[in-house]
Design an enzyme around this catalytic site. Structure first.
Site, PDB file in Angstrom:
ATOM      1  N   ARG A 152     -47.327  41.080 -76.556  1.00 26.49           N
ATOM      2  CA  ARG A 152     -48.015  41.569 -75.340  1.00 26.49           C
ATOM      3  C   ARG A 152     -48.446  43.030 -75.500  1.00 26.49           C
ATOM      4  NH1 ARG A 152     -48.033  37.221 -75.538  1.00 26.49           N
ATOM      5  NH2 ARG A 152     -47.078  35.642 -74.236  1.00 26.49           N
TER       6      ARG A 152
ATOM      7  N   SER B 217     -45.953  35.301 -65.609  1.00 24.40           N
ATOM      8  CA  SER B 217     -44.592  35.801 -65.851  1.00 24.40           C
ATOM      9  C   SER B 217     -44.498  37.241 -65.375  1.00 24.40           C
ATOM     10  CB  SER B 217     -44.258  35.760 -67.344  1.00 24.40           C
ATOM     11  OG  SER B 217     -44.202  34.435 -67.762  1.00 24.40           O
TER      12      SER B 217
ATOM     13  N   GLU C  61     -44.115  42.807 -66.834  1.00 23.40           N
ATOM     14  CA  GLU C  61     -45.340  42.545 -67.603  1.00 23.40           C
ATOM     15  C   GLU C  61     -46.558  42.778 -66.707  1.00 23.40           C
ATOM     16  OE1 GLU C  61     -45.532  38.878 -69.970  1.00 23.40           O
ATOM     17  OE2 GLU C  61     -47.561  38.575 -69.212  1.00 23.40           O
TER      18      GLU C  61
HETATM   19  C1  LIG Z   1     -50.414  31.072 -63.405  1.00 21.07           C
HETATM   20  C2  LIG Z   1     -50.517  32.091 -64.512  1.00 21.07           C
HETATM   21  C3  LIG Z   1     -50.164  31.735 -65.806  1.00 21.07           C
HETATM   22  C4  LIG Z   1     -50.249  32.676 -66.839  1.00 21.07           C
HETATM   23  N1  LIG Z   1     -49.895  32.298 -68.104  1.00 21.07           N
HETATM   24  C5  LIG Z   1     -49.965  33.195 -69.108  1.00 21.07           C
HETATM   25  C6  LIG Z   1     -49.596  32.819 -70.440  1.00 21.07           C
HETATM   26  O1  LIG Z   1     -49.233  31.690 -70.723  1.00 21.07           O
HETATM   27  N2  LIG Z   1     -49.676  33.773 -71.404  1.00 21.07           N
HETATM   28  C7  LIG Z   1     -50.097  35.052 -71.146  1.00 21.07           C
HETATM   29  O2  LIG Z   1     -50.157  35.870 -72.074  1.00 21.07           O
HETATM   30  N3  LIG Z   1     -50.453  35.426 -69.902  1.00 21.07           N
HETATM   31  C8  LIG Z   1     -50.393  34.539 -68.882  1.00 21.07           C
HETATM   32  N4  LIG Z   1     -50.761  34.918 -67.611  1.00 21.07           N
HETATM   33  C9  LIG Z   1     -51.163  36.313 -67.341  1.00 21.07           C
HETATM   34  C10 LIG Z   1     -52.673  36.593 -67.488  1.00 21.07           C
HETATM   35  O3  LIG Z   1     -53.447  35.464 -67.184  1.00 21.07           O
HETATM   36  C11 LIG Z   1     -53.005  37.071 -68.889  1.00 21.07           C
HETATM   37  O4  LIG Z   1     -52.268  38.232 -69.180  1.00 21.07           O
HETATM   38  C12 LIG Z   1     -54.493  37.409 -69.071  1.00 21.07           C
HETATM   39  O5  LIG Z   1     -54.732  37.705 -70.419  1.00 21.07           O
HETATM   40  C13 LIG Z   1     -54.943  38.604 -68.234  1.00 21.07           C
HETATM   41  O6  LIG Z   1     -56.355  38.634 -68.270  1.00 21.07           O
HETATM   42  P1  LIG Z   1     -57.194  39.158 -67.020  1.00 21.07           P
HETATM   43  O7  LIG Z   1     -58.618  39.036 -67.348  1.00 21.07           O
HETATM   44  O8  LIG Z   1     -56.738  38.478 -65.780  1.00 21.07           O
HETATM   45  O9  LIG Z   1     -56.749  40.671 -67.006  1.00 21.07           O
HETATM   46  P2  LIG Z   1     -56.522  41.582 -65.718  1.00 21.07           P
HETATM   47  O10 LIG Z   1     -55.309  41.083 -64.997  1.00 21.07           O
HETATM   48  O11 LIG Z   1     -57.775  41.705 -64.963  1.00 21.07           O
HETATM   49  O12 LIG Z   1     -56.185  42.966 -66.405  1.00 21.07           O
HETATM   50  C14 LIG Z   1     -54.992  43.135 -67.134  1.00 21.07           C
HETATM   51  C15 LIG Z   1     -55.122  44.449 -67.913  1.00 21.07           C
HETATM   52  O13 LIG Z   1     -56.164  44.289 -68.865  1.00 21.07           O
HETATM   53  C16 LIG Z   1     -57.116  45.336 -68.723  1.00 21.07           C
HETATM   54  N5  LIG Z   1     -58.443  44.790 -69.025  1.00 21.07           N
HETATM   55  C17 LIG Z   1     -59.005  43.653 -68.547  1.00 21.07           C
HETATM   56  N6  LIG Z   1     -60.238  43.499 -69.055  1.00 21.07           N
HETATM   57  C18 LIG Z   1     -60.466  44.567 -69.854  1.00 21.07           C
HETATM   58  C19 LIG Z   1     -61.569  44.992 -70.652  1.00 21.07           C
HETATM   59  N7  LIG Z   1     -62.700  44.284 -70.735  1.00 21.07           N
HETATM   60  N8  LIG Z   1     -61.449  46.152 -71.339  1.00 21.07           N
HETATM   61  C20 LIG Z   1     -60.312  46.898 -71.270  1.00 21.07           C
HETATM   62  N9  LIG Z   1     -59.248  46.547 -70.528  1.00 21.07           N
HETATM   63  C21 LIG Z   1     -59.319  45.393 -69.836  1.00 21.07           C
HETATM   64  C22 LIG Z   1     -57.014  45.789 -67.274  1.00 21.07           C
HETATM   65  O14 LIG Z   1     -57.466  47.124 -67.116  1.00 21.07           O
HETATM   66  C23 LIG Z   1     -55.516  45.632 -67.024  1.00 21.07           C
HETATM   67  O15 LIG Z   1     -54.822  46.773 -67.452  1.00 21.07           O
HETATM   68  C24 LIG Z   1     -50.693  33.994 -66.563  1.00 21.07           C
HETATM   69  C25 LIG Z   1     -51.068  34.342 -65.251  1.00 21.07           C
HETATM   70  C26 LIG Z   1     -50.980  33.400 -64.238  1.00 21.07           C
HETATM   71  C27 LIG Z   1     -51.397  33.793 -62.844  1.00 21.07           C
END
Ligand SMILES: Cc1cc2nc3c(=O)[nH]c(=O)nc-3n(C[C@H](O)[C@H](O)[C@H](O)COP(=O)(O)OP(=O)(O)OC[C@H]3O[C@@H](n4cnc5c(N)ncnc54)[C@H](O)[C@@H]3O)c2cc1C
Length: 308
Positions: free
Chosen positions: A182, A232, A302
């Site tokens: 992560r 998580s 996280e």
């Molecule tokens: C039901 C559920 C299940 C999940 N299962 C998993 C799993 O199995 N494995 C896992 O790893 N995660 C999981 N997640 C967490 C999440 O979906 C992941 O971490 C995902 O990668 C986050 O992406 P996001 O676009 O939503 O990022 P955001 O939540 O929008 O942002 C997270 C961080 O990334 C940064 N960011 C986003 N886009 C950019 C960009 N283009 N440039 C620079 N920084 C950026 C943001 O500034 C922030 O700091 C889960 C979440 C939920 C709700």
């Protein structure tokens, strides 16, 4: 406009909107924009419609002194009850996906599930793990998202990013990402990921689909997908599965206000309907202190907190 959103940024957003290249909303309720369904209003929420519009908005924010934060699908974020002073720039409209040979080149806002489906259609294996993760490509590269033995570091060849201060666009090779559990180099910088190239391996389309379905079934049976959450809540502590520690401490179902430790998966904190960010923070602090007292293990959140 106010101390956090300067006139030049507002003008840039306005002119992109007039050209049909961005949308924005003032006093935008962040609870509507994230998977946790929690958060007060952002002064402004902006959705650029193309990569150049994203770059223009980021540069306008930097040059004007506008406070901003970049979000993908906001599936790993807990927004403050007071919202955000400044502009939240969402990348969710930037979702072009181009498959060529064994590689996929996609924009930062491309949803992971759509990427996995595009790979399956092209009989390319390697993205099955990402099917069902509700995040964007940019968010997944940022934190090296992973599941079921796969993670972004295994398939990423390169990413292209914007340095907000200089306005320069550059790229990082896979090795330069400093990927870990992560973790990526982007977590230590303020660069904006614009796009990424993934390399997959040829496989059997039916077998890839079977693996994706199997992962999705596992998610549905083990995770509380019926309730809003941010996935998580805590990272794995070295040598421990955090959810097993939380379960072992008898915290499943423990509630603060509307925030509850899921009875289905102790690693998830769910919003039972009226949870506030303050409820979630109080609950996670309680969990951390119980785990430390019982096991002597420090656990780290996280999910990222953003705002006000
Ligand atoms: C039901 C559920 C299940 C999940 N299962 C998993 C799993 O199995 N494995 C896992 O790893 N995660 C999981 N997640 C967490 C999440 O979906 C992941 O971490 C995902 O990668 C986050 O992406 P996001 O676009 O939503 O990022 P955001 O939540 O929008 O942002 C997270 C961080 O990334 C940064 N960011 C986003 N886009 C950019 C960009 N283009 N440039 C620079 N920084 C950026 C943001 O500034 C922030 O700091 C889960 C979440 C939920 C709700």
């Amino acid at each position: 406009m106010n101390d956090y959103i300067k006139a030049d940024f507002f003008a840039a957003a306005d002119s992109l909107k007039a050209e049909g290249r961005a949308e924005y909303e003032l006093s935008a309720p962040l609870s509507r924009c994230c998977t946790f369904r929690i958060g007060g209003p952002a002064d402004m929420a902006v959705w650029p419609g193309d990569i150049e519009a994203l770059s223009a908005l980021v540069c306008a924010a930097e040059n004007s002194g506008t406070r901003y934060f970049i979000c993908g699908s906001a599936s790993n974020i807990l927004f403050s009850d007071e919202g955000f002073r400044g502009a939240i720039i969402f990348t969710t409209k930037l979702k072009k996906i181009c498959v060529s040979g064994n590689t996929i080149h996609a924009e930062c806002g491309a949803p992971l599930s759509l990427l996995a489906m595009a790979a399956q259609r092209a009989s390319l294996s390697g993205l099955e793990f990402a099917y069902g993760i509700p995040g964007s490509l940019g968010g997944a590269v940022f934190m090296n998202a992973g599941a079921y033995g796969g993670e972004m570091s295994q398939i990423l060849i390169s990413s292209e990013y914007l340095s907000p201060k200089s306005g320069k666009i550059s790229s990082l090779s896979a090795a330069e990402h400093d990927f870990g559990y992560r973790h990526s180099l982007y977590m230590e910088r303020d660069d904006i990921i614009l796009s990424a190239v993934l390399e997959l391996v040829p496989g059997d389309g039916d077998e890839i689909q079977r693996k994706m379905d199997e992962n999705m079934d596992a998610r549905r049976s083990k995770q509380p997908l019926e309730s809003p959450s941010a996935g998580s809540m805590f990272k794995r502590a070295p040598g421990h599965f955090t959810s097993a520690l939380i379960d072992g401490a008898g915290l499943k179902g423990y509630k603060v206000g509307g925030a509850e430790v899921s009875s289905k998966h102790a690693g998830f904190v769910i919003n039972t309907g009226d949870a506030t960010a303050a409820d979630v923070i109080a609950l996670t602090e309680h969990i951390s202190s119980v785990i430390f007292e019982k096991y002597g293990v420090e656990i780290e959140r996280e999910v990222r907190t953003v705002g006000p």
